[in-house]
Design a protein around this motif. Structure first.
Motif, PDB file in Angstrom:
ATOM      1  N   GLN A   3       3.935  -8.300  -0.369  1.00 34.16           N
ATOM      2  CA  GLN A   3       3.676  -6.860  -0.312  1.00 34.16           C
ATOM      3  C   GLN A   3       5.011  -6.123  -0.310  1.00 34.16           C
ATOM      4  O   GLN A   3       5.524  -5.747   0.740  1.00 34.16           O
ATOM      5  CB  GLN A   3       2.881  -6.504   0.952  1.00 34.16           C
ATOM      6  N   ILE A   4       5.573  -5.901  -1.473  1.00 32.02           N
ATOM      7  CA  ILE A   4       6.839  -5.180  -1.588  1.00 32.02           C
ATOM      8  C   ILE A   4       6.526  -3.729  -1.917  1.00 32.02           C
ATOM      9  O   ILE A   4       5.862  -3.437  -2.909  1.00 32.02           O
ATOM     10  CB  ILE A   4       7.743  -5.827  -2.653  1.00 32.02           C
ATOM     11  N   GLU A   5       6.999  -2.824  -1.071  1.00 29.84           N
ATOM     12  CA  GLU A   5       6.670  -1.411  -1.233  1.00 29.84           C
ATOM     13  C   GLU A   5       7.601  -0.683  -2.193  1.00 29.84           C
ATOM     14  O   GLU A   5       7.196   0.253  -2.863  1.00 29.84           O
ATOM     15  CB  GLU A   5       6.694  -0.728   0.130  1.00 29.84           C
ATOM     16  N   HIS A   6       8.878  -1.082  -2.228  1.00 25.20           N
ATOM     17  CA  HIS A   6       9.859  -0.355  -3.025  1.00 25.20           C
ATOM     18  C   HIS A   6      10.469  -1.273  -4.075  1.00 25.20           C
ATOM     19  O   HIS A   6      11.161  -2.236  -3.739  1.00 25.20           O
ATOM     20  CB  HIS A   6      10.956   0.217  -2.123  1.00 25.20           C
ATOM     21  N   ASP A  25      12.972  -2.881  -6.715  1.00 23.05           N
ATOM     22  CA  ASP A  25      14.419  -3.030  -6.663  1.00 23.05           C
ATOM     23  C   ASP A  25      14.838  -3.985  -7.780  1.00 23.05           C
ATOM     24  O   ASP A  25      14.952  -5.192  -7.566  1.00 23.05           O
ATOM     25  CB  ASP A  25      14.838  -3.573  -5.298  1.00 23.05           C
ATOM     26  N   GLN A  49       6.698  -7.467  -8.334  1.00 27.66           N
ATOM     27  CA  GLN A  49       6.622  -6.286  -7.473  1.00 27.66           C
ATOM     28  C   GLN A  49       7.959  -5.558  -7.371  1.00 27.66           C
ATOM     29  O   GLN A  49       7.994  -4.343  -7.189  1.00 27.66           O
ATOM     30  CB  GLN A  49       6.095  -6.669  -6.094  1.00 27.66           C
ATOM     31  N   ARG A  71       8.000  -3.408 -10.853  1.00 29.50           N
ATOM     32  CA  ARG A  71       6.879  -2.594 -11.333  1.00 29.50           C
ATOM     33  C   ARG A  71       7.178  -1.103 -11.208  1.00 29.50           C
ATOM     34  O   ARG A  71       7.932  -0.669 -10.331  1.00 29.50           O
ATOM     35  CB  ARG A  71       5.597  -2.957 -10.591  1.00 29.50           C
ATOM     36  N   ASN A  72       6.587  -0.337 -12.118  1.00 33.97           N
ATOM     37  CA  ASN A  72       6.652   1.133 -12.102  1.00 33.97           C
ATOM     38  C   ASN A  72       8.070   1.694 -12.104  1.00 33.97           C
ATOM     39  O   ASN A  72       8.340   2.712 -11.451  1.00 33.97           O
ATOM     40  CB  ASN A  72       5.888   1.688 -10.887  1.00 33.97           C
TER      41      ASN A  72
END
Length: 144
Positions: A13-16, A18, A78, A81-82
């Protein structure tokens, strides 16, 4: 053969995102001491192993390495992404992105693609087990 539960044993679960960190972590997928090399090493060496218990152990270890590959791939995905075009360029991730976008491609941190020359399978139990110990030792050393 295998039972696949279709979920990560340890969810990622990586939120940011990099992409700079992703450029380093990606070597754990397709680099010389990465999970793809490790899984192929054990799963290929098992065929020539004359002892059933050791063959089973190599199968178990190779399968575990595939699970690690899945987790590290989720991490890299992750982390990338985005991303905006500016974030991609700033991180130096643009060369990778041009070829693969956010797809997972097995390569070393240097950008060198995965190659089967990263692992050995000689068909001699002693030689193969010594190679396994050397590779695992190198992987442990890289973590420190």
């Amino acid at each position: 053969m295998w039972v696949y539960e279709k979920k990560l044993q340890f969810p990622v679960q990586i939120e940011h995102p990099d992409p700079s960190f992703a450029k380093i972590v990606i070597t754990q997928i397709g680099g010389p001491d990465g999970e793809l090399s490790a899984s192929m090493r054990y799963l290929n060496q098992r065929y020539a192993m004359p002892y059933d218990r050791v063959k089973a152990m190599l199968t178990d270890i190779g399968t575990e390495e595939l699970a690690h590959l899945e987790m590290v791939s989720a991490i890299v995905y992750q982390l990338t992404r985005n991303l905006s075009v500016d974030e991609i360029k700033k991180a130096g991730f643009d060369a990778y992105y041009v070829d693969h976008t956010t797809g997972i491609w097995p390569q070393a941190a240097s950008g060198a693609p995965f190659t089967s020359t990263y692992f050995q399978s000689k068909g001699d139990p002693i030689t193969d087990l010594m190679e396994d110990m050397a590779a695992d030792g190198a992987a442990l050393y890289d973590q420190h």
